[in-house]
Motif scaffolding. Structure first.
Motif, PDB file in Angstrom:
ATOM      1  N   GLN A 193       0.816  -1.258   0.074  1.00 15.59           N
ATOM      2  CA  GLN A 193       0.158   0.068   0.111  1.00 15.59           C
ATOM      3  C   GLN A 193       0.916   1.157   0.039  1.00 15.59           C
ATOM      4  OE1 GLN A 193      -0.876  -2.676   2.329  1.00 15.59           O
ATOM      5  NE2 GLN A 193      -2.142  -3.370   0.521  1.00 15.59           N
ATOM      6  N   GLY A 194       2.145   1.224   0.006  1.00 11.18           N
ATOM      7  CA  GLY A 194       3.204   2.119  -0.311  1.00 11.18           C
ATOM      8  C   GLY A 194       3.678   2.837   1.366  1.00 11.18           C
ATOM      9  N   TRP A 195       3.284   1.928   2.408  1.00 13.17           N
ATOM     10  CA  TRP A 195       3.960   2.418   3.613  1.00 13.17           C
ATOM     11  C   TRP A 195       5.185   2.103   3.787  1.00 13.17           C
ATOM     12  CZ3 TRP A 195       1.012   6.054   4.932  1.00 13.17           C
ATOM     13  CH2 TRP A 195      -0.446   5.986   4.611  1.00 13.17           C
ATOM     14  N   ARG A 196       5.969   2.687   4.379  1.00 17.45           N
ATOM     15  CA  ARG A 196       7.595   2.592   4.412  1.00 17.45           C
ATOM     16  C   ARG A 196       7.856   2.513   5.886  1.00 17.45           C
ATOM     17  NH1 ARG A 196      11.006   6.747   6.156  1.00 17.45           N
ATOM     18  NH2 ARG A 196      13.306   6.238   5.676  1.00 17.45           N
ATOM     19  N   LEU A 197       8.605   1.491   6.398  1.00 16.71           N
ATOM     20  CA  LEU A 197       9.145   1.756   7.704  1.00 16.71           C
ATOM     21  C   LEU A 197      10.615   2.111   7.515  1.00 16.71           C
ATOM     22  CD1 LEU A 197       8.822   0.580  10.711  1.00 16.71           C
ATOM     23  CD2 LEU A 197       9.887  -1.711   9.884  1.00 16.71           C
ATOM     24  N   GLY A 242      10.672   3.440  -2.829  1.00 23.73           N
ATOM     25  CA  GLY A 242      11.186   3.210  -1.462  1.00 23.73           C
ATOM     26  C   GLY A 242      12.044   1.971  -2.001  1.00 23.73           C
ATOM     27  N   ILE A 243      13.114   2.040  -1.367  1.00 26.16           N
ATOM     28  CA  ILE A 243      14.348   1.008  -1.716  1.00 26.16           C
ATOM     29  C   ILE A 243      14.265  -0.088  -0.498  1.00 26.16           C
ATOM     30  CG2 ILE A 243      16.711   0.475  -2.467  1.00 26.16           C
ATOM     31  CD1 ILE A 243      14.992   2.195  -4.577  1.00 26.16           C
ATOM     32  N   THR A 244      14.153  -1.316  -0.906  1.00 25.43           N
ATOM     33  CA  THR A 244      14.279  -2.385   0.329  1.00 25.43           C
ATOM     34  C   THR A 244      14.561  -3.612  -0.257  1.00 25.43           C
ATOM     35  OG1 THR A 244      13.463  -3.149   2.488  1.00 25.43           O
ATOM     36  CG2 THR A 244      11.817  -2.983   0.720  1.00 25.43           C
ATOM     37  N   PHE A 245      14.962  -4.562   0.421  1.00 19.74           N
ATOM     38  CA  PHE A 245      15.376  -5.909   0.104  1.00 19.74           C
ATOM     39  C   PHE A 245      13.954  -6.822   0.165  1.00 19.74           C
ATOM     40  CE2 PHE A 245      19.452  -4.962   1.885  1.00 19.74           C
ATOM     41  CZ  PHE A 245      20.105  -4.820   0.614  1.00 19.74           C
ATOM     42  N   GLN A 294       5.089   6.144  -3.793  1.00 19.83           N
ATOM     43  CA  GLN A 294       4.342   5.780  -4.904  1.00 19.83           C
ATOM     44  C   GLN A 294       4.771   4.121  -5.170  1.00 19.83           C
ATOM     45  OE1 GLN A 294       5.478   9.091  -4.984  1.00 19.83           O
ATOM     46  NE2 GLN A 294       3.328   9.539  -4.286  1.00 19.83           N
ATOM     47  N   ALA A 295       6.026   3.852  -5.134  1.00 16.58           N
ATOM     48  CA  ALA A 295       6.233   2.525  -5.438  1.00 16.58           C
ATOM     49  C   ALA A 295       7.544   2.193  -4.170  1.00 16.58           C
ATOM     50  CB  ALA A 295       6.910   2.400  -6.711  1.00 16.58           C
ATOM     51  N   PHE A 296       7.850   0.903  -4.587  1.00 17.10           N
ATOM     52  CA  PHE A 296       8.794   0.036  -3.860  1.00 17.10           C
ATOM     53  C   PHE A 296       9.843  -0.688  -4.849  1.00 17.10           C
ATOM     54  CE2 PHE A 296       6.529   1.011  -0.329  1.00 17.10           C
ATOM     55  CZ  PHE A 296       7.452   1.557   0.823  1.00 17.10           C
ATOM     56  N   CYS A 297      11.298  -0.653  -4.995  1.00 14.67           N
ATOM     57  CA  CYS A 297      11.921  -1.509  -5.647  1.00 14.67           C
ATOM     58  C   CYS A 297      12.667  -2.478  -4.850  1.00 14.67           C
ATOM     59  CB  CYS A 297      12.930  -0.473  -6.375  1.00 14.67           C
ATOM     60  SG  CYS A 297      14.020  -1.539  -7.435  1.00 14.67           S
ATOM     61  N   THR A 298      12.540  -3.620  -5.135  1.00 11.94           N
ATOM     62  CA  THR A 298      13.369  -4.894  -4.305  1.00 11.94           C
ATOM     63  C   THR A 298      14.336  -5.339  -5.423  1.00 11.94           C
ATOM     64  OG1 THR A 298      12.084  -6.574  -5.137  1.00 11.94           O
ATOM     65  CG2 THR A 298      11.450  -5.127  -2.913  1.00 11.94           C
ATOM     66  N   PRO A 343       4.571  -0.892  -7.969  1.00 10.68           N
ATOM     67  CA  PRO A 343       3.471   0.287  -7.806  1.00 10.68           C
ATOM     68  C   PRO A 343       2.626   0.064  -6.623  1.00 10.68           C
ATOM     69  CG  PRO A 343       3.363  -0.527  -9.940  1.00 10.68           C
ATOM     70  CD  PRO A 343       4.287  -1.550  -9.175  1.00 10.68           C
ATOM     71  N   ARG A 344       2.377   1.302  -5.997  1.00 10.51           N
ATOM     72  CA  ARG A 344       1.554   1.147  -4.797  1.00 10.51           C
ATOM     73  C   ARG A 344       0.120   0.564  -5.184  1.00 10.51           C
ATOM     74  NH1 ARG A 344       0.917   6.759  -1.955  1.00 10.51           N
ATOM     75  NH2 ARG A 344      -0.441   7.053  -3.774  1.00 10.51           N
ATOM     76  N   LEU A 345      -0.371  -0.264  -4.378  1.00 12.78           N
ATOM     77  CA  LEU A 345      -1.882  -0.954  -4.686  1.00 12.78           C
ATOM     78  C   LEU A 345      -2.696   0.393  -4.368  1.00 12.78           C
ATOM     79  CD1 LEU A 345      -1.651  -4.644  -3.345  1.00 12.78           C
ATOM     80  CD2 LEU A 345      -1.383  -3.673  -5.761  1.00 12.78           C
TER      81      LEU A 345
END
Length: 183
Positions: free
Chosen positions: A120-124, A147-150, A168-172, A178-180
């Motif tokens: 959903q686009g939430w970041r820790l 957001g960049i994470t493993f 808006q999105a995450f890359c692993t 993309p955010r749902l």
């Protein structure tokens, strides 16, 4: 979750961390939003965050790095060929304060470091709120964020606090997600 994921990152071998970081860089380079961006804000890897240093070889881009000033991030133009980062607040490498500053209107994309993230686009993050405060500003909120994470730290759902700002999105290593849309 934060403690568990930070421990998992610390447990990565240097080789595994480097390979996985290279895969993330490859995913970003294949993503149209990154390819189209001229001015990209990034970060200096800290505590085995995914290392995006290889992207700095993309010389057709203008790069920006943050400097922690009080409770805020100040962004500076950075030329990886001519300049070096130096230890700043919290021991994180930062540009020199005399480097030209970047304002939101000059920026096309923000690559955001994350401990973890969700669909959903939430970041820790680390809990300091630096990026949440930045993205509360209407000028900065308009800029696409990735957001960049493993992989194992990208989950279906995270707990959310009222001050959290979605990305808006995450890359692993596997893909750019993309955010749902939330119904």
């Amino acid at each position: 979750m934060r403690r568990q994921w930070l421990a998992q990152r610390r447990a990565l071998t240097v080789t595994d961390w480097q390979q996985r970081s290279a895969q993330i860089c490859s995913q970003l380079r294949q993503f149209s939003g990154y390819a189209a961006a001229q001015t990209v804000l990034t970060y200096s890897s800290y505590r085995q965050e995914p290392d995006l240093h290889a992207l700095l070889a993309d010389s057709h881009k203008t790069w920006g790095f943050p400097r922690c000033v009080g409770r805020d991030l100040v962004w500076h133009r950075f030329d990886p060929v001519r300049h070096q980062l130096q230890p700043g607040a919290f021991g994180i490498l930062e540009p020199d304060a005399l480097m030209p500053q970047l304002v939101a209107a000059q920026v096309d994309l923000i690559l955001v470091p994350c401990v973890g993230g969700d669909r959903q686009g939430w970041r820790l993050g680390y809990g300091g709120g630096f990026y949440d405060r930045l993205l509360l500003d209407p000028d900065w909120a308009k800029i696409p964020t990735i957001g960049i994470t493993f992989d194992e730290m990208f989950v279906e759902s995270l707990p959310v606090d009222p001050w959290d700002q979605p990305l808006q999105a995450f890359c692993t290593e596997t893909a750019v997600y993309p955010r749902l849309a939330v119904s």
